[in-house]
Design a protein around this motif. Structure first.
Motif, short mmCIF file in Angstrom:
data_model
loop_
_atom_site.label_atom_id
_atom_site.label_comp_id
_atom_site.label_asym_id
_atom_site.label_seq_id
_atom_site.Cartn_x
_atom_site.Cartn_y
_atom_site.Cartn_z
N ASP A 1 -28.93 -21.19 1.11
CA ASP A 1 -29.92 -21.21 0.27
C ASP A 1 -31.03 -21.48 1.59
O ASP A 1 -30.96 -22.39 1.12
CB ASP A 1 -28.90 -22.29 -1.02
N ARG B 1 -18.93 -30.42 -0.82
CA ARG B 1 -19.85 -30.40 0.13
C ARG B 1 -19.45 -32.07 1.06
O ARG B 1 -19.61 -33.18 0.55
CB ARG B 1 -21.19 -31.18 -0.53
N ARG C 1 -30.85 -34.59 -1.67
CA ARG C 1 -30.13 -33.67 -1.12
C ARG C 1 -31.40 -32.65 0.35
O ARG C 1 -32.41 -32.13 -0.38
CB ARG C 1 -29.25 -32.06 -0.61
N HIS D 1 -28.63 -25.74 -0.93
CA HIS D 1 -26.95 -26.19 -1.56
C HIS D 1 -26.03 -25.68 -0.32
O HIS D 1 -24.84 -26.36 -0.47
CB HIS D 1 -26.71 -25.47 -3.28
N SER D 2 -26.48 -24.40 0.21
CA SER D 2 -25.39 -24.22 0.86
C SER D 2 -26.26 -23.43 2.01
O SER D 2 -27.35 -24.00 1.95
CB SER D 2 -24.19 -23.24 0.64
N MET E 1 -26.43 -26.18 -7.94
CA MET E 1 -26.90 -25.37 -7.03
C MET E 1 -27.94 -24.41 -6.91
O MET E 1 -28.04 -22.88 -6.11
CB MET E 1 -25.53 -24.12 -7.39
N HIS F 1 -21.38 -26.27 2.77
CA HIS F 1 -22.56 -27.34 2.60
C HIS F 1 -22.64 -28.23 3.12
O HIS F 1 -21.96 -29.33 3.74
CB HIS F 1 -21.74 -27.90 0.73
#
Length: 339
Positions: free
Chosen positions: A264, A83, A256, A260-261, A195, A55
């Motif tokens: 994603d 994160r 961000r 999300h990660s 998320m 993340h």
């Protein structure tokens, strides 16, 4: 249908607080290190050098930078969710050790056995890196309880996101923190999408600074894209907690840039929305513009800093790529086996 996040100013004080040129430069260096480190981590993930979850903190750099500048670094405890790379870097953990943990090497901060979400340093007063959504809030209370029990005058800083803010354990922690007047600052990093679902669709109330109202915990919304506002609000909150008045909530309105990660694709928002934030609200570019406008730095001096930061990140990546993997015997360390 995805709802669009608006790149608007947070509810903050009319008079914008100012940092000294030295503080601006410190913030610039710290945020730039996070940005370049995370960019490299994303690149290495794409190359297959980093496995598991990853993340990235790109876009949110002003939050942990401003809060840490306002804290007693090395004394006040910090804890966050998954994160977490940026938090470790700002707190002084070795970039090589952080990156090596991402690649699962023995020189990683957890010996290559924890990965992105599970790093820890008692020496630096950093307690994770926690993979369970919202778990760090209760643990942050524990750090604050320890500080009060010992009477050491320190404060616990517990970071969590807008998604975690809907977890039940968060409110149990709020109640306990207020009941015992624990020296803890709850920092909600509201990046608007948790998320992958916008706060407007997932939360009945979207002013997270008021989530402690039923426990009589004061809170405020902060422009989390402006390190000056973060630093100013964090100073107030930390002093409030340190003086024995109990917990305080800071909702950092941030954003961000990545998903999300790493897995994603972030199709729940438009590319134009992300571009608008990058062009109009980027926390690093704001500081850079002020340094140049004030004459404190020049384009040439900032290029030198950029080169220094890139060298640090390159060294970290090389170490994390070439360091040995943990010995198989390490499977049996750091665990308890009962008969």
């Amino acid at each position: 249908m995805a709802r669009k996040a608006v790149a608007s100013k947070a509810k903050t004080q009319t008079n914008v607080p100012q940092l000294t040129p030295e503080q601006e430069l410190e913030a610039y260096r710290e945020m730039l290190l996070i940005r370049r480190f995370e960019e490299k981590a994303g690149q290495m993930y794409g190359m297959g050098l980093i496995g598991g979850f990853c993340h990235l903190y790109i876009g949110q750099e002003a939050v942990v930078t401003g809060v840490t500048m306002a804290s007693e670094k090395g004394k006040d405890a910090q804890i966050t969710g998954y994160r977490d790379h940026g938090h470790m870097l700002v707190m002084g953990l070795d970039p090589k050790g952080v990156m090596a943990e991402l690649t699962g090497r023995q020189g990683g901060l957890s010996g290559g056995k924890g990965g992105s979400m599970h790093m820890f340093s008692n020496e630096h007063r950093f307690y994770g890196g926690n993979g369970i959504v919202g778990a760090q809030v209760s643990l942050g209370n524990g750090l604050a309880f320890a500080a009060k029990y010992r009477g050491d005058g320190t404060v616990a800083l517990a970071y969590f996101g807008d998604g975690a803010a809907n977890q039940g354990q968060v409110y149990e922690s709020f109640n306990m923190a207020k009941l015992w007047k624990l020296p803890v600052v709850f920092i909600i990093e509201n990046n608007k999408y948790a998320m992958g679902t916008s706060t407007e669709r997932s939360s009945a109330t979207t002013d997270f600074s008021k989530r402690g109202a039923s426990f009589d915990i004061p809170g405020e919304q902060v422009d989390g894209m402006d390190v000056r506002m973060v630093y100013d609000a964090a100073q107030r909150a930390i002093e409030y907690a340190r003086s024995g008045k109990g917990p305080y909530i800071l909702e950092m309105l941030t954003y961000r840039y990545r998903g999300h990660s790493m897995s994603d694709p972030a199709k729940y928002r438009s590319k134009d929305e992300v571009t608008k934030y990058r062009q109009e609200r980027d926390p690093i570019e704001q500081v850079k513009a002020r340094l140049l406008e004030s004459g404190a730095e020049t384009e040439e001096s900032l290029k030198v800093i950029e080169s220094e930061i890139r060298a640090i990140v390159t060294q970290a990546a090389e170490f994390a790529t070439n360091d040995a993997e943990p010995d198989p015997a390490e499977l049996w360390t750091d665990i308890t086996i009962s008969a």
